[in-house]
Enzyme design. Structure first.
Site, short mmCIF file in Angstrom:
data_model
loop_
_atom_site.label_atom_id
_atom_site.label_comp_id
_atom_site.label_asym_id
_atom_site.label_seq_id
_atom_site.Cartn_x
_atom_site.Cartn_y
_atom_site.Cartn_z
N THR A 138 2.09 4.62 6.72
CA THR A 138 1.49 3.60 5.87
C THR A 138 0.76 2.61 6.79
OG1 THR A 138 3.42 2.16 6.04
CG2 THR A 138 3.42 3.77 4.25
N GLU B 6 2.82 7.06 -0.05
CA GLU B 6 4.19 7.45 -0.42
C GLU B 6 4.26 8.32 -1.67
OE1 GLU B 6 3.17 4.45 0.42
OE2 GLU B 6 4.72 3.23 1.37
N TRP C 294 -5.89 -1.53 4.72
CA TRP C 294 -5.11 -2.75 4.60
C TRP C 294 -5.18 -3.59 5.86
CZ3 TRP C 294 0.26 -1.91 1.87
CH2 TRP C 294 0.02 -1.49 0.55
P1 AMP Z 1 -2.35 3.45 0.61
O1 AMP Z 1 -0.96 3.92 0.78
O2 AMP Z 1 -2.97 2.95 1.88
O3 AMP Z 1 -3.18 4.46 -0.09
O4 AMP Z 1 -2.33 2.16 -0.32
C1 AMP Z 1 -1.69 2.18 -1.56
C2 AMP Z 1 -1.95 0.92 -2.28
O5 AMP Z 1 -3.33 0.80 -2.61
C3 AMP Z 1 -1.23 0.83 -3.60
O6 AMP Z 1 0.11 0.41 -3.46
C4 AMP Z 1 -2.07 -0.20 -4.34
O7 AMP Z 1 -1.74 -1.51 -3.95
C5 AMP Z 1 -3.47 0.12 -3.84
N1 AMP Z 1 -4.17 0.97 -4.81
C6 AMP Z 1 -4.28 2.30 -4.79
N2 AMP Z 1 -5.00 2.73 -5.83
C7 AMP Z 1 -5.37 1.64 -6.53
C8 AMP Z 1 -6.11 1.42 -7.73
N3 AMP Z 1 -6.68 2.40 -8.40
N4 AMP Z 1 -6.26 0.15 -8.15
C9 AMP Z 1 -5.73 -0.88 -7.47
N5 AMP Z 1 -5.01 -0.74 -6.34
C10 AMP Z 1 -4.83 0.51 -5.87
#
Ligand code: AMP
Length: 577
Positions: free
Chosen positions: A218, A365, A479
């Site tokens: 992550t 995850e 992020w």
């Molecule tokens: P990652 O593991 O880097 O893909 O980040 C996951 C996080 O991205 C999630 O927990 C959300 O906070 C954000 N996220 C993913 N898809 C969306 C979406 N369609 N709309 C808003 N936030 C999203």
């Protein structure tokens, strides 16, 4: 079944997966498991090898296209599978064993795609490393995973060489170069030479479906990044679901361009889905500018693309500025996720190219497809504005994935589209624990995974994200840890305290704004803070601006209340870059 009333079976009990009769081990009842009747189906392992063999048998003529440093590379699945066999053999010759971690430090390309299958099918674990992370995080990730081998794109060697002295477990570095020039043996082994020297045939082991197939970290919002380990079973089930019409609806006739990096949540499963259905695959390499993507889509007649809103938004703007320059007529599915899809992007794609964006939510995850927004047929009679509003939600939980929202007090909240709480999920491709991480206990609740996202769910089951429990800054789908930035700023001797918030940015979705409280009597400027941060955080983490405030607002328990700051600076004008 043995007659249920028969004395022979009347006292059977299940112990350790075996059936025992009358207190002593007799034989296994072939038809019953406790009181439940057994299904009489084969215990056939769900492994990625079945997809590889399927491509070999059925899709040999389909194309795989890559944009490389030297132009377009094009070959067929037949060539691909043969090279995967050689790569698996080459890894074996290097001493890679089952369970070993094999890292990739690479952009999206045909070679990366070869590794995606050769490594797990020979029993090892593909660890895709995010090349955009900060050096210290990269070193931590390689060492924590215990990677034995790493495949590095030649273009990423300068970054890799910087962290190389810190890597403790790497035994082999394999360089993937496009220019055909021999790789300096002092740097590493040459991918192509390795394949040329490997046997043409490889006997793939029969694997337990629970065997680890891949690994991804992550983005590490607080503390070190956490490691997610995927199983063959999870990926296979995820792939089956992804291909269904109710989700991504990907099929053999599709041509898929995966803009989302292969190091980000399995490129949303697109490599696996393409392989299973035999879709033509297009890889953009490191060339993610709209001026590179648009002609690729046009020339290869791409039908399906996937990317974060920033990249898809930049592509859209580019196409708008030169109407008719590139035909998008082949496109039939645009998958957007990673951050919320902006309404104007959704509407723009529909109006200008006739395609409704498919909005998906997921996480590293959750493999990642947690939910996908596909309208129900029963919505057909709803006014267009209501349908549009639904399209902007994160959609229904994927089949086999369950979702719930929980209050801070641990109560399940109603699905009324109003109450919001932490989104929690469970399912066969949802993580059950992070690999070797002391933070596991706080990430799960009664067998559910705590996503850290805050959401509502409406009566139809549609999820809508409203906030995050952690205040990470989302920049271009990646992020940025606001806490790490704050901590770095607060090391400045003239800073009393600092809070970092994400503020809307037209290009990157959000960028960090540092809100700094100077110590009494100190004179600070924005430039002084930014200069101080250089070298302490990744360059792309640097705040786009610094504002000076009289004090950071606090909650009742003394924590930074960033909601107040977000509201105050929501229209903050960014300085010109
Ligand atoms: P990652 O593991 O880097 O893909 O980040 C996951 C996080 O991205 C999630 O927990 C959300 O906070 C954000 N996220 C993913 N898809 C969306 C979406 N369609 N709309 C808003 N936030 C999203």
């Amino acid at each position: 079944m043995a007659p249920r009333g028969s004395s022979h079976w009347s006292t059977r009990a299940r112990l350790g997966g075996r059936l025992f009769c009358n207190g002593a081990s007799r034989s296994i009842d072939p038809l019953f498991f406790g009181d439940a009747m057994l299904g009489l189906m084969m215990d056939y392992p769900l492994t990625l090898t079945t997809f590889l063999e399927r491509a070999r048998r059925f899709h040999g003529k389909k194309e795989i296209v890559s944009r490389t440093a030297t132009g377009i590379h094009r070959y067929t699945y037949k060539d691909y599978v043969q090279r995967v066999d050689r790569l698996a053999g080459a890894l074996k010759m290097l001493g890679v064993n089952q369970g070993d971690r094999v890292a990739t430090f690479a952009w999206n390309s045909f070679r990366h795609f070869e590794i995606y299958f050769a490594v797990p099918c020979m029993g090892a674990v593909t660890h895709t490393v995010n090349a955009r992370l900060y050096h210290d995080q990269l070193a931590y990730i390689f060492n924590h995973a215990g990677d034995r081998v790493v495949f590095v794109d030649a273009s990423l060697l300068p970054v890799f060489e910087k962290i190389r002295p810190q890597l403790k477990t790497i035994q082999h570095v394999i360089v993937m170069a496009d220019d055909g020039k021999p790789v300096d043996p002092k740097v590493g082994l040459d991918y192509e030479a390795l394949l040329a020297d490997a046997p043409a045939h490889f006997d793939y082991p029969v694997l337990d479906e629970r065997t680890a197939s891949g690994m991804c970290y992550t983005s590490g919002t607080t503390g070190h990044p956490k490691a997610v380990v995927y199983s063959h079973r999870a990926i296979v089930l995820h792939t089956l679901a992804a291909a269904t019409t109710g989700l991504l609806g990907i099929e053999e006739g599709d041509t898929i361009l995966s803009i989302v990096p292969m190091f980000h949540a399995n490129a949303w499963g697109l490599p696996y889905t393409a392989m299973m259905v035999g879709a033509k695959m297009v890889w953009p390499g490191p060339f993610l500018q709209p001026a590179d993507l648009a002609p690729l889509i046009e020339q290869e007649r791409v039908t399906c693309i996937g990317g974060v809103p920033t990249i898809i938004g930049a592509l859209y703007q580019y196409l708008k500025q030169a109407p008719g320059k590139h035909s998008m007529s082949s496109l039939r599915r645009v998958i957007v996720g990673g951050s919320a899809c902006p309404p104007n992007l959704m509407m723009g794609f529909k109006n200008d190219f006739g395609v409704w964006i498919t909005h998906a939510w997921g996480m590293t995850e959750t493999t990642p497809l947690g939910s996908v927004c596909v309208l129900k047929s029963t919505f057909a009679g709803l006014p267009p504005e209501d349908q549009f509003r639904i399209r902007l939600t994160q959609g229904l939980p994927s089949p086999l994935v369950e979702a719930r929202i929980m209050s801070e007090a641990g109560q399940e909240l109603p699905w009324d589209g109003v109450a919001f709480g932490e989104l929690q999920v469970r399912g066969p491709w949802v993580i059950s624990a992070y690999f070797d991480d002391p933070r596991n206990a706080e990430c799960f609740q009664d067998g559910w995974f705590r996503t850290g996202d805050v959401a509502t769910i409406d009566g139809e089951g549609f999820i809508q994200l409203v906030d995050r429990t952690k205040d990470v800054v989302k920049s271009g789908g990646e992020w940025i840890s606001s806490v790490e930035l704050e901590n770095a700023i607060m090391l400045h001797p003239d800073v009393q305290e600092a809070a970092v918030i994400g503020v809307y940015h037209p290009k990157w979705q959000e960028r960090p704004l540092a809100c700094v409280v100077p110590k009494e009597g100190a004179t600070l400027t924005s430039a002084m803070i930014l200069e101080f941060l250089k070298g302490k955080v990744a360059t792309w983490w640097l705040p786009n601006d610094v504002v000076f405030i009289e004090g950071v607002p606090k909650t009742s328990v003394g924590k930074f209340d960033k909601k107040v700051l977000r509201e105050r600076f929501k229209a903050h004008p960014w300085p010109e870059a």
